[in-house]
Write a protein that holds these residues in place. Structure first.
Motif, PDB file in Angstrom:
ATOM      1  N   ARG A 135      34.682  30.821  23.605  1.00  0.00           N
ATOM      2  CA  ARG A 135      34.913  29.810  24.628  1.00  0.00           C
ATOM      3  C   ARG A 135      34.262  30.242  25.936  1.00  0.00           C
ATOM      4  O   ARG A 135      33.915  31.411  26.126  1.00  0.00           O
ATOM      5  CB  ARG A 135      36.405  29.593  24.829  1.00  0.00           C
ATOM      6  N   THR A 136      34.084  29.282  26.811  1.00  0.00           N
ATOM      7  CA  THR A 136      33.466  29.569  28.114  1.00  0.00           C
ATOM      8  C   THR A 136      34.538  29.927  29.125  1.00  0.00           C
ATOM      9  O   THR A 136      35.695  29.496  29.033  1.00  0.00           O
ATOM     10  CB  THR A 136      32.667  28.367  28.611  1.00  0.00           C
ATOM     11  N   LEU A 137      34.122  30.711  30.122  1.00  0.00           N
ATOM     12  CA  LEU A 137      35.037  31.197  31.149  1.00  0.00           C
ATOM     13  C   LEU A 137      34.267  31.325  32.445  1.00  0.00           C
ATOM     14  O   LEU A 137      33.123  31.761  32.461  1.00  0.00           O
ATOM     15  CB  LEU A 137      35.621  32.561  30.733  1.00  0.00           C
ATOM     16  N   GLU A 138      34.895  30.928  33.538  1.00  0.00           N
ATOM     17  CA  GLU A 138      34.275  31.057  34.853  1.00  0.00           C
ATOM     18  C   GLU A 138      34.790  32.337  35.510  1.00  0.00           C
ATOM     19  O   GLU A 138      35.997  32.527  35.657  1.00  0.00           O
ATOM     20  CB  GLU A 138      34.610  29.852  35.728  1.00  0.00           C
ATOM     21  N   VAL A 139      33.847  33.184  35.925  1.00  0.00           N
ATOM     22  CA  VAL A 139      34.188  34.455  36.558  1.00  0.00           C
ATOM     23  C   VAL A 139      33.709  34.402  37.997  1.00  0.00           C
ATOM     24  O   VAL A 139      32.514  34.190  38.262  1.00  0.00           O
ATOM     25  CB  VAL A 139      33.542  35.642  35.812  1.00  0.00           C
ATOM     26  N   GLY A 140      34.623  34.550  38.929  1.00  0.00           N
ATOM     27  CA  GLY A 140      34.291  34.490  40.345  1.00  0.00           C
ATOM     28  C   GLY A 140      34.202  35.873  40.966  1.00  0.00           C
ATOM     29  O   GLY A 140      34.673  36.870  40.417  1.00  0.00           O
ATOM     30  N   SER A 141      33.591  35.935  42.132  1.00  0.00           N
ATOM     31  CA  SER A 141      33.410  37.191  42.836  1.00  0.00           C
ATOM     32  C   SER A 141      34.683  37.541  43.593  1.00  0.00           C
ATOM     33  O   SER A 141      35.446  36.666  44.023  1.00  0.00           O
ATOM     34  CB  SER A 141      32.231  37.097  43.803  1.00  0.00           C
ATOM     35  N   THR A 142      34.897  38.821  43.767  1.00  0.00           N
ATOM     36  CA  THR A 142      36.046  39.287  44.545  1.00  0.00           C
ATOM     37  C   THR A 142      35.792  39.222  46.049  1.00  0.00           C
ATOM     38  O   THR A 142      36.714  39.394  46.836  1.00  0.00           O
ATOM     39  CB  THR A 142      36.388  40.731  44.159  1.00  0.00           C
ATOM     40  N   LEU A 143      34.538  38.959  46.457  1.00  0.00           N
ATOM     41  CA  LEU A 143      34.215  38.845  47.875  1.00  0.00           C
ATOM     42  C   LEU A 143      34.572  37.457  48.381  1.00  0.00           C
ATOM     43  O   LEU A 143      34.588  36.478  47.622  1.00  0.00           O
ATOM     44  CB  LEU A 143      32.729  39.113  48.097  1.00  0.00           C
ATOM     45  N   PRO A 144      34.872  37.307  49.665  1.00  0.00           N
ATOM     46  CA  PRO A 144      35.141  35.977  50.210  1.00  0.00           C
ATOM     47  C   PRO A 144      33.896  35.088  50.166  1.00  0.00           C
ATOM     48  O   PRO A 144      32.771  35.566  49.985  1.00  0.00           O
ATOM     49  CB  PRO A 144      35.594  36.273  51.648  1.00  0.00           C
TER      50      PRO A 144
END
Length: 335
Positions: A135-144
Motif C-alpha cells: 500500500r502507499t504511504l505519505e511520509v512527511g519531514s520532521t522540519l517545519p
C-alpha cells in the motif's frame, strides 16, 4: 532383504517429511501461488513523519485447513521492521480469518509504496505462497514548513569529529578511597563495641542478695508513695520480692498466683521464711494492685521494711548438713 527395506525407509522418510513442511524463505519464490478468499489491508496512520512508526495491517480470509505465516524479506529498502504480530483464526470457524500487524518505520520522504508481503501457506495439497501488494504511504519531514525559507534543511552526515570527553577517573578514585576509609572506621567502631560488649558479658553477675538489696534501695530512693503512686510502688516491690524468692528457691515465682506462690513455698519447706508476714504482704499488695484499695505512707514503709527483713531472714542459704562420721566398731579378735 528386511535390512535393505529399513534403510530405504529411513532415507525416504525425511524427504517425504520435508516435502510436507513449509518451504524456507529462500525457496518461497518457487512455490505455486494460492489466493485467499478475501484480503483487506490498511496503514495506520496514513501519513507519518520521517522515522515515525506505523502499523501495516493485513486481514486474510481463507479456508480453515490453510495456515498463513509471514515470510519477512531480509531487505526492506527504505523501511525498517520494528515488530510483527499474528492473530490466529478462531477455532471451529470456516472460513477462517488471520490478522497480521506489522510495525514499521519509513526513511524516505513523499508518497512511498510499502514492500509486498509474502505469506507461506500450508495446505492439504502442499506448501503454497501468497503475495500481498504493498500500500502507499505519505511520509512527511520532521522540519517545519518554513524551514527551507529560513535556510533550515536536512544536513548530510558529517565526518567523524574529535570530541573532548571529561574524565571522572580521579573523582571516582577519590570517592573510592573515602568510602574505604569510612568502611574501615565503621568496622573499627563495631569491633570496639563488640569487644566492650564481650567484656561486660564476661563479668560475673552480682550475688542475689546484693542485687535484691540494690533494687530495694532504688525503690526507697524513688519515694513513689509521696508522689501518689502507691499502686506502682506495690507492683515494683511485689516484683522484686517474687523475683528474689523464685531465684532463691528455684521456681518461677513471677508467673505464680498468690495462692500458687504460697503453696510452692510450703512444699519447699523454706527455712527461715516469715510465712505469716509474707501472707499479710501478699494480701495487702493484691488489694492495692487489683482492688484499688488505699494504703497510707506508713503502710508502704512497713511493706518496704518487710522486704528487707525477708531478705535478711532467708539469706544466706543454710549450709548443707554435714555427714555423720562413720564409726568402726572394734570387736574382740578371734585367736
Amino acid at each position: 532383504m528386511r535390512a535393505l527395506t529399513l534403510c530405504a525407509f529411513l532415507v525416504v522418510s525425511p524427504v517425504a517429511a520435508q516435502a510436507q513442511a513449509p518451504a524456507p524463505a529462500a525457496a518461497s519464490a518457487k512455490l505455486p501461488e494460492v489466493e485467499p478468499s478475501g484480503m483487506q489491508a490498511r496503514v495506520q496512520p496514513e501519513r507519518v513523519l520521517l522515522g515515525e512508526p506505523f502499523v501495516y495491517e493485513v486481514v486474510l480470509t481463507h479456508p480453515a485447513d490453510h495456515r498463513y505465516e509471514l515470510d519477512v524479506p531480509p531487505d526492506l529498502g527504505d523501511f525498517e521492521l520494528l515488530a510483527q504480530e499474528r492473530t490466529p483464526p478462531a477455532a471451529g470457524k470456516d472460513p477462517a480469518v488471520t490478522v497480521f500487524r506489522v510495525r514499521m518505520s519509513a526513511f524516505k520522504l513523499g508518497m512511498v509504496t510499502l514492500p509486498d508481503l509474502t505469506f507461506l501457506v500450508s495446505t492439504p495439497e502442499g506448501p503454497r505462497r501468497y503475495v500481498a501488494p504493498g500500500r502507499t504511504l505519505e511520509v512527511g519531514s520532521t522540519l517545519p514548513e518554513d524551514a527551507e525559507a529560513k535556510g533550515e534543511d536536512l544536513r548530510d552526515i558529517q565526518p567523524p569529529t574529535e570530541v573532548a570527553v571529561r574524565s571522572w577517573t580521579l573523582v571516582w578514585a577519590a570517592l573510592g578511597v573515602i568510602a574505604a576509609a569510612l568502611l574501615g572506621y565503621a568496622a573499627w567502631r563495631f569491633f570496639q563495641k563488640y569487644r566492650e560488649r564481650r567484656r561486660a558479658a564476661v563479668a560475673p553477675p552480682l550475688p542475689l542478695d546484693v542485687r535484691t538489696r540494690r533494687a530495694l534501695d532504688a525503690l526507697r530512693s524513688e519515694n513513689l508513695p509521696a508522689q501518689g503512686r502507691v499502686k506502682d510502688f506495690y507492683f515494683r516491690l511485689s516484683e522484686i520480692l517474687r523475683g528474689y524468692l523464685g531465684e532463691r528457691y528455684g521456681f518461677d515465682a513471677l508467673e505464680c498466683t498468690s495462692s500458687e506462690l504460697m503453696a510452692q513455698l510450703r512444699r519447699l519447706k523454706a527455712p527461715g521464711l516469715p510465712e505469716d508476714g509474707l501472707m499479710r504482704f501478699i494480701s495487702e499488695s493484691d488489694l492495692v494492685k487489683y482492688a484499688r484499695a488505699e494504703s497510707s505512707p506508713d503502710s508502704c514503709r512497713e511493706a518496704l521494711t518487710f522486704g528487707y527483713s525477708l531478705l535478711d531472714q532467708t539469706w544466706p542459704p543454710p549450709p548443707p548438713p554435714e555427714a555423720a562420721p562413720v564409726s568402726h566398731a572394734s570387736g574382740p579378735r578371734v585367736p
